[in-house]
Structure formats: C-alpha cells, structure tokens
Design a protein around this motif. Structure first.
Motif, PDB file in Angstrom:
ATOM      1  N   ARG A 194       0.838  -1.209   0.000  1.00  0.00           N
ATOM      2  CA  ARG A 194       0.000   0.000   0.000  1.00  0.00           C
ATOM      3  C   ARG A 194       0.865   1.248   0.000  1.00  0.00           C
ATOM      4  O   ARG A 194       0.467   2.294  -0.531  1.00  0.00           O
ATOM      5  N   ALA A 195       2.049   1.183   0.604  1.00  0.00           N
ATOM      6  CA  ALA A 195       2.958   2.333   0.582  1.00  0.00           C
ATOM      7  C   ALA A 195       3.392   2.639  -0.841  1.00  0.00           C
ATOM      8  O   ALA A 195       3.489   3.805  -1.237  1.00  0.00           O
ATOM      9  N   ALA A 196       3.660   1.594  -1.617  1.00  0.00           N
ATOM     10  CA  ALA A 196       4.031   1.806  -3.019  1.00  0.00           C
ATOM     11  C   ALA A 196       2.890   2.483  -3.775  1.00  0.00           C
ATOM     12  O   ALA A 196       3.114   3.380  -4.614  1.00  0.00           O
ATOM     13  N   GLU A 197       1.650   2.071  -3.483  1.00  0.00           N
ATOM     14  CA  GLU A 197       0.494   2.715  -4.116  1.00  0.00           C
ATOM     15  C   GLU A 197       0.369   4.166  -3.672  1.00  0.00           C
ATOM     16  O   GLU A 197      -0.002   5.050  -4.471  1.00  0.00           O
ATOM     17  N   ALA A 198       0.682   4.439  -2.389  1.00  0.00           N
ATOM     18  CA  ALA A 198       0.586   5.805  -1.868  1.00  0.00           C
ATOM     19  C   ALA A 198       1.605   6.722  -2.536  1.00  0.00           C
ATOM     20  O   ALA A 198       1.352   7.920  -2.711  1.00  0.00           O
ATOM     21  N   VAL A 199       2.746   6.167  -2.933  1.00  0.00           N
ATOM     22  CA  VAL A 199       3.735   6.961  -3.672  1.00  0.00           C
ATOM     23  C   VAL A 199       3.144   7.393  -5.010  1.00  0.00           C
ATOM     24  O   VAL A 199       3.240   8.571  -5.405  1.00  0.00           O
ATOM     25  N   VAL A 200       2.517   6.484  -5.715  1.00  0.00           N
ATOM     26  CA  VAL A 200       1.914   6.781  -7.014  1.00  0.00           C
ATOM     27  C   VAL A 200       0.836   7.848  -6.875  1.00  0.00           C
ATOM     28  O   VAL A 200       0.678   8.718  -7.750  1.00  0.00           O
ATOM     29  N   ARG A 201       0.120   7.823  -5.767  1.00  0.00           N
ATOM     30  CA  ARG A 201      -0.961   8.789  -5.551  1.00  0.00           C
ATOM     31  C   ARG A 201      -0.472  10.105  -4.965  1.00  0.00           C
ATOM     32  O   ARG A 201      -1.258  10.989  -4.654  1.00  0.00           O
TER      33      ARG A 201
END
Length: 406
Positions: free
Chosen positions: A367-374
């Motif tokens: 989820r942290a990787a997704e938060a970077v994208v967002r």
C-alpha cells in the motif's frame, strides 16, 4: 449551589514493573510529565482532564497540589529504582500549570533533581496561559531551571477567542512571549487553533503574522476538533455555530505551512514547526518515538517498556490514594509486539523523518508503493527504504496511517 463533579472512586491497585518492562530502562530515553489539572475557567472546546474551582469539591486543593505531585514523584522513583533512568525531559502541562505559584513549580522541579539523575542538557517545559504569567513569574521559573515555555495563543482575533471561550485579549500571547524571551527562555512556543466557526482567511493570516512578530522558535497549529460533551459541541448541535469545514481546515493548514516555511520554520511533526532541530520539543518526541515516560497527576498516562498505565482522573481521588500510601494508577495494560508495531507506524509516519518500510507489514509495504503513485508518500524516500509523507500526504495523514496499517 455547588457544581462539584461527582467523585467516582475505584479500588486501589498496586503498580509493579514486570521484568520485560525493565529491559532497556537505563538506555531508553526517559521523560517526566507533570499534569496540573486546574483552570480558571473551562474553554468551550476543551475535553482535557481539568477542573475549575467550582468543579473540584472537597478533598482537592490547588494550594496542596505541589505536595501531591511530589508524593507521586517519590513513588515513581521507588518503583523505577534501584537503577533509575536519567531524566532527559520534563514537561509540566495541564490545565494551566501557571495557576500554581512559581515557587510550587520550582519545588516540583527541585524534587525531580533530588530523586533522579538528570541530564546536563535536560529540557524543562511548562505550558502557560498568557494571562497567568508576569515578568516576575517568568524570571522565577527560568531561575528554577525551566528552559522552555509553551503559551496558548489560539488566535489573534478577538471574536475567535470569544467562540473558544479564551480569556486573554488579542496581543497578550505575543506580549507574554516577549516577556518569556526577556526572562531568558531560549525556547518559546505559541499554540494556534485553526478552523474555529467564524474565523476568516484574514483572521488566520493575522494570527500567523502575530506569531511571526513574536520571539518564538516553535509553533504548534492544530485543527479545531469538536469533542462531544463540550460547550462548543452543544452550541453546534443547537445550530448556533456551524461545524468546521474540512476544505477550510485543509486551506488553513497549507497557509500555515507556507507562511511558517517562508519565515524559516520547518515542520518536524504534522502539527509542529521549529526553527531548526534544537528548537524541537524533545519531550513530545519521546511520545512519538515510543520512548519511556512517567506521568504524574490525576488522569496522567505513563509508558515504560511496553507497560502503559493511567491514573485516576479526579484530583481528590488521586490525592487520597497517595495520602493512604497507595498507587494512584487506575488501570494498566502490557502491550504485545503487534500493539507496539502498530503504534510505531501510527506515530512515526507523522514525523518529518517518517519510518522505515520494514516497520510495515507486507500488505502495508504494498500500500505504501500505491501511496507513492498517488502523491501521498515521497518517492525518493520510498526508494531509500522509508515512508515519508508528502505535503499532500500530511493533509491526509490519518487516512494514510489507516491504509498502511489496515
């Protein structure tokens, strides 16, 4: 007619530190918090464990409170000993600590020095309402060894202070900050609240401008939270005042961050800015990094080595237990590894340094990787193995924490 709050006493309990909690006691940073539960009046937004004179009732006395706090300090030393941790920070909060005479606060600090080893560079903070200090009081506190003061300003707009039920006049907080600086306090903080019903963009800009006119090296700015049971909540429920608007709160935060950064302040925790590392509140950093502290006073919370406990809330119950030679602790819990890991993420993510990705579960790292994208976590920090909030991420800090720990 008395308005004393009912005293709901619970059976006394003993407090002993298990071996697990003692591990690392001598090497983990340690602080003391002293809660002073008295206020001249109750602010409409406040749900802290504080009491006005009318609410105290029998068995609780402001005049005797320093002696009560000193009695608990003796219990703390006896419980933590024989190998006592070195006190790195002391924080006297409330309530309004400066409703006590400066000599009482000095006596509490002197007792700490008598009972505990104290670091040479110990940080000693007191909170204060601007109307309760004078140059003479500030000089005595500085002489006693206080190094830092945190003044409740909240706003520079008179009508905003009125909604919050604050007693001081606009300008008094800045004047008190100047008096503290003149008394020799190297570290002075002003607290602000934004999003109060009726506050305009111009009001908030004026409050920030007033802070920057003061000799302060630290600023705390908090969004107004409407706590159930407070006078403010009742007024909002009756339709007298509107609820704070989330979009307005976000705009206020961004305005504060931009203004403070332009003046040389940097954020180091989501709601706190300082002029350099030396100006940070080291005591609060103990809380945010899971270190150890002992909380003295009614309702005060403590944490040592994964053991958390909290005192009875009413000042009369607290004083009575100590008078009978009992622990004032109401209850305690021993945190397991999962609890401590969760708190590490919840608190660490709010800090400028963030936290290592290894503190997250496998799902949390995804989820942290997704938060970077967002755009919620900094990509550079993520590539280096850390989760650090972006400016946009700070606006949604609570939501990001939920995502990474869910």
């Amino acid at each position: 007619m008395t308005t004393a709050l009912p005293l709901l006493e619970t059976p006394g309990r003993s407090l002993e530190l298990p071996d697990r909690a003692r591990e690392g006691l001598a090497t983990t940073p340690f602080g003391l918090y002293v809660h002073v539960p008295f206020c001249a009046t109750r602010c409409g937004y406040c749900d802290f464990n504080t009491y006005t004179a009318d609410e105290l009732g029998p068995g609780a006395s402001r005049a005797e409170y320093a002696g009560t706090a000193i009695a608990e300090l003796h219990r703390a030393a006896a419980t933590l000993g024989p190998d006592l941790p070195t006190v790195a920070t002391v924080f006297v909060g409330g309530g309004t600590p400066t409703l006590l005479p400066a000599e009482d606060l000095a006596a509490v600090l002197a007792t700490i020095r008598d009972l505990f080893p104290v670091a040479a560079d110990v940080e000693v903070t007191t909170e204060a309402n601007p109307e309760t200090v004078t140059p003479a009081v500030l000089a005595r506190l500085r002489e006693a060894g206080f190094t830092r003061i945190s003044l409740g300003m909240q706003s520079a707009a008179e009508h905003v202070l009125a909604v919050l039920d604050r007693r001081h006049t606009p300008g008094r907080a800045v004047e008190a900050a100047r008096e503290a600086h003149g008394a020799g306090f190297a570290h002075v903080n002003l607290d602000l609240i934004y999003g109060t019903p009726g506050e305009t963009d111009a009001d908030w800009a004026a409050s920030l401008g007033a802070v920057l006119d003061a000799p302060v090296d630290h600023v705390s700015a908090y969004a107004l939270i409407v706590e159930e049971g407070t006078r403010l909540a009742r007024r909002i429920h009756r339709g007298e005042l509107p609820m704070p608007d989330d979009d307005v709160l976000a705009d206020r935060y961004e305005q504060a961050d931009a203004t403070l950064r332009a003046a040389g302040f940097e954020w180091y925790e989501v709601s706190n800015w300082a002029r350099g590392e030396a100006a940070r509140c080291r005591h609060n950093e103990l809380y945010w990094t899971g270190a150890n502290w002992w909380g003295v006073g009614p309702g005060a919370h403590s944490h040592v080595g994964g053991l958390r406990w909290w005192n009875v809330k009413h000042p009369a119950a607290h004083a009575g237990r100590l008078l009978r030679g009992e622990s004032p602790a109401q209850d305690a819990e021993l945190l397991d590894d999962a609890d401590r890991a969760l708190e590490t993420v919840m608190l660490g993510l709010r800090l400028r340094e963030g936290l290592p990705l290894t503190a997250l579960s496998a799902a949390g790292r995804a989820r942290a990787a997704e938060a970077v994208v967002r755009g919620l976590l900094e990509p550079g920090a993520h590539a280096a193995g850390r989760a650090v909030l972006t400016d946009r991420g700070r606006l949604l800090a609570d939501a990001v924490v939920r995502e990474l720990t869910g």
